[in-house]
Design a protein around this motif. Sequence first.
Motif, mmCIF file in Angstrom:
data_model
loop_
_atom_site.group_PDB
_atom_site.id
_atom_site.type_symbol
_atom_site.label_atom_id
_atom_site.label_comp_id
_atom_site.label_asym_id
_atom_site.label_seq_id
_atom_site.Cartn_x
_atom_site.Cartn_y
_atom_site.Cartn_z
ATOM 1 N N ILE A 7 0.835 -1.206 0.000
ATOM 2 C CA ILE A 7 0.000 0.000 0.000
ATOM 3 C C ILE A 7 0.870 1.256 0.000
ATOM 4 O O ILE A 7 0.435 2.324 -0.420
ATOM 5 N N PHE A 83 -7.257 0.512 -5.084
ATOM 6 C CA PHE A 83 -6.448 1.197 -4.087
ATOM 7 C C PHE A 83 -5.597 2.242 -4.794
ATOM 8 O O PHE A 83 -4.733 1.896 -5.611
ATOM 9 N N THR A 85 -2.780 4.265 -4.150
ATOM 10 C CA THR A 85 -1.785 4.171 -3.087
ATOM 11 C C THR A 85 -1.159 5.506 -2.718
ATOM 12 O O THR A 85 -0.800 5.709 -1.567
ATOM 13 N N VAL A 151 -6.146 -2.213 4.976
ATOM 14 C CA VAL A 151 -6.092 -3.154 3.844
ATOM 15 C C VAL A 151 -6.549 -4.535 4.292
ATOM 16 O O VAL A 151 -7.358 -5.180 3.616
#
Length: 166
Positions: A7, A83, A85, A151
């Motif tokens: 992430i 996602f 990041t 996550v």
Amino acid sequence: MTPTHWIHRPLAHCEEANVVFFRGLAPHTLTQGLLDQRRMPLAHGKGTDWGVLVHYMHSWDDDEYDSADYGPLCGAGGELAVFVTEPCIAKAHGPWFSYYRDGRLICGFSFETPTLPVGDDPDLLLPALAGAKLVGAQTQLDGDDREERIVKAIEGVLGLPELEMP
């Protein structure tokens, strides 16, 4: 040395990359849709249930910084767990998460404010986030693993595979 969780940077050689888990659509369809939006795919993999694709967050056009439009990439029967990041490296904003099903945004939130979700079912992940003590009365925000815990909560609800990036 502890490895950095994906992430924080899914690909060591690339800043500003999005990680997209997909289910119910062909990898080629997702790849072509991203290319049509001028987003360069960087890596991909296909598991037994969910596949994953990593792409540059921004368009290859120099003056275009809008987010990818994932709704049209996720037709009937498709799901995307996205996602972002590094939504803004310069301002050091936390990651952003969005979950799409059948072309609709079901749930999305900033990792900085998971208590302010948006979408058709904004509270979808709140029980899992509360169970992980990330929101609610029992919130425990100390430690450097907050984003990784978010996550993990998302992975648990959606059944996403664990992702290991080099």
